[in-house]
Design an enzyme around this catalytic site. Structure first.
Site, PDB file in Angstrom:
ATOM      1  N   GLY A   3       0.805  -1.203   0.000  1.00 46.78           N
ATOM      2  CA  GLY A   3       0.000   0.000   0.000  1.00 46.78           C
ATOM      3  C   GLY A   3       0.842   1.257   0.000  1.00 46.78           C
ATOM      4  O   GLY A   3       0.334   2.351   0.210  1.00 46.78           O
ATOM      5  N   ASP A   4       2.150   1.094  -0.232  1.00 49.31           N
ATOM      6  CA  ASP A   4       3.064   2.236  -0.257  1.00 49.31           C
ATOM      7  C   ASP A   4       4.176   1.889  -1.257  1.00 49.31           C
ATOM      8  O   ASP A   4       3.961   1.066  -2.149  1.00 49.31           O
ATOM      9  CB  ASP A   4       3.613   2.497   1.147  1.00 49.31           C
ATOM     10  CG  ASP A   4       4.048   3.946   1.352  1.00 49.31           C
ATOM     11  OD1 ASP A   4       4.597   4.533   0.394  1.00 49.31           O
ATOM     12  OD2 ASP A   4       3.865   4.479   2.450  1.00 49.31           O
ATOM     13  N   ASP A   5       5.354   2.497  -1.123  1.00 49.24           N
ATOM     14  CA  ASP A   5       6.446   2.162  -2.027  1.00 49.24           C
ATOM     15  C   ASP A   5       6.864   0.707  -1.828  1.00 49.24           C
ATOM     16  O   ASP A   5       7.045   0.253  -0.692  1.00 49.24           O
ATOM     17  CB  ASP A   5       7.649   3.078  -1.772  1.00 49.24           C
ATOM     18  CG  ASP A   5       7.364   4.521  -2.141  1.00 49.24           C
ATOM     19  OD1 ASP A   5       6.571   4.743  -3.077  1.00 49.24           O
ATOM     20  OD2 ASP A   5       7.935   5.419  -1.507  1.00 49.24           O
TER      21      ASP A   5
END
Length: 194
Positions: A3-5
């Site tokens: 849900g992020d990098d």
């Protein structure tokens, strides 16, 4: 899939990272499949400097910003000597206008992006007619993003390459899947060879 990098290469933040100056060097990322997330990222916390990053044989799929090198004007430091080869991806973003996570005093100088090679890349699965490369530096010419090579790259039809505050960028055999050149949107840039 995150849900992020999916990967974020960092080296400290703002005055502490810049003053301590411990760079991140010698990173190899190979044979990875990035399915979902924000990006395969360098930064934005890169105040100690990042250099000698080699990325090869990766599939960088439906990531919001694709392969992203990012900073803010407060960071200081540098990102240089990056090589990206033989990958499938949808977007390349070199971004200097992030507006978050700037607590503390700024570093005494602007960051610098320089000396990067992007070669043998397939971006043809991105959406036609959209910006697939967004390359930015800072308005101060000494801190333009500079000395980049893009070579042997396939793009979707009617692709857009946006360049701002940059210098000495070469595009060699960068073509859309239909054989046409992409649309270049160039603002405040020098020595762009396309």
């Amino acid at each position: 899939s995150t849900g992020d990098d999916c990967i974020a290469i960092k080296s400290g933040k703002n005055p502490e990272g810049f003053t301590i100056g411990k760079p991140t060097r010698g990173v190899r990322i190979t044979d990875c499949d990035f399915v979902k997330g924000h990006s395969l990222a360098v930064g934005s916390e890169m105040s100690g400097g990042v250099s000698d990053v080699f990325i090869q044989d990766c599939k960088i799929g439906n990531l919001l910003y694709g392969l992203q090198i990012k900073t803010t004007k407060e960071r200081g430091g540098y990102v240089k000597s990056i090589v990206v080869r033989d990958c499938e991806l949808l977007k390349i973003t070199l971004y200097t206008a992030l507006n978050y996570n700037n607590d503390g005093a700024p570093a005494p100088e602007l960051p610098q992006f320089s000396n990067m090679e992007f070669s043998n890349l397939n971006l043809s699965m991105a959406r036609p007619g959209e910006t697939v490369m967004d390359i930015n530096g800072f308005p101060d010419e000494q801190h333009y993003t500079r000395n980049l090579l893009f070579k042997n790259i396939i793009l979707p039809e009617r692709s857009v390459i946006r360049i701002k505050n940059a210098a000495s960028i070469d595009f060699e055999n960068v073509l859309c899947a239909d054989g046409h050149k992409p649309v270049y949107q160039i603002i405040d840039a020098k020595n762009i060879k396309n």
